[in-house]
Scaffold this motif. Sequence first.
Motif, mmCIF file in Angstrom:
data_model
loop_
_atom_site.group_PDB
_atom_site.id
_atom_site.type_symbol
_atom_site.label_atom_id
_atom_site.label_comp_id
_atom_site.label_asym_id
_atom_site.label_seq_id
_atom_site.Cartn_x
_atom_site.Cartn_y
_atom_site.Cartn_z
ATOM 1 N N TYR A 112 0.832 -1.124 0.064
ATOM 2 C CA TYR A 112 -0.044 0.122 0.188
ATOM 3 C C TYR A 112 1.079 1.145 -0.145
ATOM 4 N N GLN A 117 -1.167 7.123 -1.064
ATOM 5 C CA GLN A 117 -0.938 8.028 -0.123
ATOM 6 C C GLN A 117 -2.044 8.083 0.689
ATOM 7 N N PRO A 118 -1.912 8.339 1.902
ATOM 8 C CA PRO A 118 -3.072 8.634 3.088
ATOM 9 C C PRO A 118 -4.106 9.123 2.325
ATOM 10 N N ASP A 119 -5.450 8.814 2.629
ATOM 11 C CA ASP A 119 -6.506 9.032 2.360
ATOM 12 C C ASP A 119 -6.898 8.649 0.863
ATOM 13 N N PHE A 141 -4.512 -0.641 10.256
ATOM 14 C CA PHE A 141 -4.075 0.785 9.534
ATOM 15 C C PHE A 141 -4.632 1.070 8.287
ATOM 16 N N SER A 142 -5.040 -0.203 7.773
ATOM 17 C CA SER A 142 -5.612 -0.079 6.214
ATOM 18 C C SER A 142 -6.956 0.804 6.230
ATOM 19 N N ARG A 144 -7.899 2.635 8.619
ATOM 20 C CA ARG A 144 -7.702 4.061 9.287
ATOM 21 C C ARG A 144 -6.761 5.066 8.430
ATOM 22 N N TRP A 145 -6.032 4.589 7.340
ATOM 23 C CA TRP A 145 -5.346 5.507 6.614
ATOM 24 C C TRP A 145 -5.692 5.905 5.297
ATOM 25 N N PHE A 146 -6.673 4.716 4.938
ATOM 26 C CA PHE A 146 -7.067 4.885 3.405
ATOM 27 C C PHE A 146 -8.627 5.042 3.379
#
Length: 421
Positions: A112, A117-119, A141-142, A144-146
């Motif tokens: 990823y 990039q985040p979001d 994390f997946s 939360r960040w995307f």
Amino acid sequence: MGGQPYYGPDFGLLQRQDPELAQVLLDELDRIRGGIQLIAGENFTSPAVLAALGSTLTNKYAEGYPGRRYYGGCEVVDRAELLAVQRARELFGAEHANVQPHSGASANLAAYAALLQPDDTMLAMALPHGGHLTHGSKVNFSGRWFDVVSYGVRRDSELIDYDEVRDLALRHQPKVIVCGATAYPRLIDYAAFRGIADEVGAWLLADVAHPAGLMAGRAIPSAVPYADVVTLTTHKALRGPRGGAILCTAELARKIDRAVFPFVQGGPLMHAIAAKAVAFGEAMRPEFADYARRVVANAQALTDALADEGMRPVSGGTDTHLALIDLRGAGVSGAEAESRCAAAGITLNRNVIPYDPEPPAVTSGMRVGTPCATTQGMGLQELKEVGSLVARAVRHPGAAAEIRERVAALLAIHQPYLSEF
Ligand SMILES: *Cc1c(COP(=O)(O)O)cnc(C)c1O
């Protein structure tokens, strides 16, 4: 150690120095020898893989890649990593391989990081339909960040709804489409996913953590010709050490390598990488292709036996090493089935089924898999019997002692770590 050079594990030494910890190792060996292991993501590595894992390569710091390390003295461990990379590329027909990920989850995090990039938006299979935590769960994390959009399986066929995948891709324009699952018993149509990814200009990431070994043994079609990036674990059907790896196109090689190190990880586990090289070498042999075919045939025999006992396989059966069983017909929850089987000497896990009305701690299903049993040398007849033992254990908790006796009889012939296999 006398005059003998010390190359690998010496259990006697451990017993003398630390009997308390040595006892844990003995008890775990007793546990796996005392029951039938049907956890779909587990396997028994060869003694050669264990020897590499227990080697002095665990001591070496080797941040970087072969020939480009940030530490001195890496010329020997470089050879282990080069062998692992070469063998992974050859085994899977991949343009590039990175063998450093510590686990499947680290491999996904790195993949990823290389592509998103985040979001950014990604499209992946929903966890309750068989996807993995790292495919966008909110507790991971997946998620939360995307910005994760999820697809699932159809209610009627319980197969991936490719029309829904395409509709969601067109509507949300994801940068990455993830295919691959942790509890999906059927083949995945990677060509269909490739077509959808091309239509919306997305990268295609295939997470083959579970079936990588079946692909290596050519028992099921490979994702490698279709996906831009393939993440895998080496410890599931592939029968190697606990760990991960990433395969990708030459175009993405540099991005993937930089995402694994220095973005996600520090020093690679050189002993684990050496053990991956051993496992890839084993998987290149004709015997492994035979093993992979038997894993699938055994899963089908087990699933048919369960279906004959009135336990419905989700999607009607399996094409792989695992099956998902809907227990509602038996009137037993997944949690109950798991503990009743444990009492009978059979280890498996409760699992949500698609559209499960029960919460994850309870569930209406269980997941079974055949990599361990097949490694132990069990065949169609044995798996057929295991199916009827599981069904009996689930329905009749009072029969646990009697079932344990049959389990012991099967294990007396098929013990892991007793002889060469
Ligand atoms: C097992 C699995 C992983 C994670 O592997 P770990 O080594 O446990 O981190 C990732 N994706 C899928 C689909 C899996 O089944």
